[in-house]
Design an enzyme around this catalytic site. Structure first.
Site, short mmCIF file in Angstrom:
data_model
loop_
_atom_site.label_atom_id
_atom_site.label_comp_id
_atom_site.label_asym_id
_atom_site.label_seq_id
_atom_site.Cartn_x
_atom_site.Cartn_y
_atom_site.Cartn_z
CB SER A 85 6.88 6.97 0.61
OG SER A 85 5.96 6.27 0.73
CG ASP A 88 -6.45 5.41 -1.09
OD1 ASP A 88 -5.89 4.20 -1.77
OD2 ASP A 88 -7.45 5.49 -0.30
CB VAL A 89 -3.20 2.62 -5.79
CG1 VAL A 89 -1.83 3.21 -5.73
CG2 VAL A 89 -3.38 1.99 -4.39
CB SER A 113 3.57 -11.82 -1.75
OG SER A 113 3.77 -12.42 -0.34
CE1 TYR A 150 0.60 -8.40 1.40
CE2 TYR A 150 1.38 -10.54 1.62
CZ TYR A 150 1.61 -9.01 1.39
OH TYR A 150 2.81 -8.79 0.88
CE LYS A 210 1.00 -8.23 -2.21
NZ LYS A 210 1.45 -6.99 -3.01
CB ILE A 237 11.68 -8.08 1.75
CG1 ILE A 237 11.35 -8.81 0.31
CG2 ILE A 237 12.69 -6.92 1.06
CD1 ILE A 237 12.68 -9.75 0.04
#
Ligand code: NAP
Length: 247
Positions: free
Chosen positions: A14, A63-64, A142, A155, A159, A188
């Site tokens: 999205s 929702d994964v 990442s 996080y 990753k 990014i």
């Protein structure tokens, strides 16, 4: 790159990097099935942008981190297009905090979306891809998964975990024409990084040899390469897209 006749699932299509990936694949003619967590208006905007490029698109709420919803996503993709050739595990979140202040809920939420989500999606498409003897799976890791980052224990774990899963599944599927690779973006410009202070952005920029933050399109082009037919003999790799940040 030519994706004519191919169907791609892009999680988190999205916004941000996911939307850029949808458009890059659509430029090559892929049918694009994108999922979103809550932002339906943004997902429909991606659908319109894909269609404007002459490709077909379908947006699915999913929702994964929920296996039933992931099975619904792959079911919707096969019902609409008959096959799944490409999976891009892009959906991701941050809940930053120093470890001593990080709640269990902040840890669990990031692991559920970023790591378990990729696991469930790979599991949902693997059987199909094995039967087809063709598949391209590209996972968003990442630079933080490679180098760590203060305030991002959750996080970084998710990753780094994505890299471990990528290499393991690459070994499981290699003999059957299915490749599994990862990209590791640096800093990014998306909603995810828009929340950072000017000082944090300046510090990040100072650590990038190319001297600029990346654009979603920079990452999307690398994802499309790894999702293409051109990479039949590349698997289990992590491609940094970071302006030289993690060398
Ligand atoms: P973003 O702009 O915040 O967009 C996140 C996307 O993920 C949205 O489409 C969101 O859907 C979706 N999403 C979040 N949780 C989900 C869930 N549980 N189930 C399904 N969809 C979910 O993020 P981004 O910056 O484009 O990042 C995309 C990926 O690249 C992430 O995996 C991120 O960790 C990774 N990455 C980003 C950077 C960076 O600097 N931006 C650097 C390295 C890696 P809604 O729109 O519905 O909320």
């Amino acid at each position: 790159m030519d994706f004519t006749g191919k169907t791609a699932i892009v999680t988190g299509g999205s916004r941000g990097i996911g939307r850029a990936v949808c458009l890059e694949l659509a430029k090559g003619g892929a049918n694009v099935v994108l999922c979103y967590a809550g932002n339906e208006a943004a997902a429909q905007e991606t659908v319109r942008a894909v269609e404007a490029l002459g490709a077909k698109a379908l947006a699915v709420h999913c929702d994964v981190s929920d296996s039933a919803q992931v099975n619904g996503l792959t079911g919707a993709a096969t019902a609409a297009f008959g096959q799944i050739d490409i999976l891009v595990n892009n959906a991701g979140i941050t809940r930053d905090n120093l470890l001593m202040r990080m709640s269990e809920a902040e840890f669990d939420a990031v692991i559920a979306a970023n790591l378990k989500g990729a696991f469930l999606c790979m599991k949902a498409v693997s059987r199909l891809m094995l039967k087809q003897r063709y598949g391209r799976i590209v996972n968003l890791s990442s630079v933080v998964g490679l180098r760590g980052n203060a305030g991002q224990v959750n996080y970084a774990a998710s990753k780094a975990g994505v890299i471990g899963m990528t290499k393991s599944l690459a070994k499981e599927l290699a003999a059957r024409g299915v490749t599994v690779n990862a990209v590791a973006p640096g800093f990014i410009e998306t909603d995810m990084t828009a929340v950072l202070s000017d000082a944090a952005r300046a510090a990040a920029q100072g650590g990038i040899p190319m001297g600029r933050l990346g654009a979603p399109e920079d990452v999307a082009k690398a994802v499309a390469f790894l999702a293409s037919d051109e990479t039949a003999y590349i698997t289990g790799q992590v491609l940094a897209v970071d302006g030289g940040m993690a060398m």
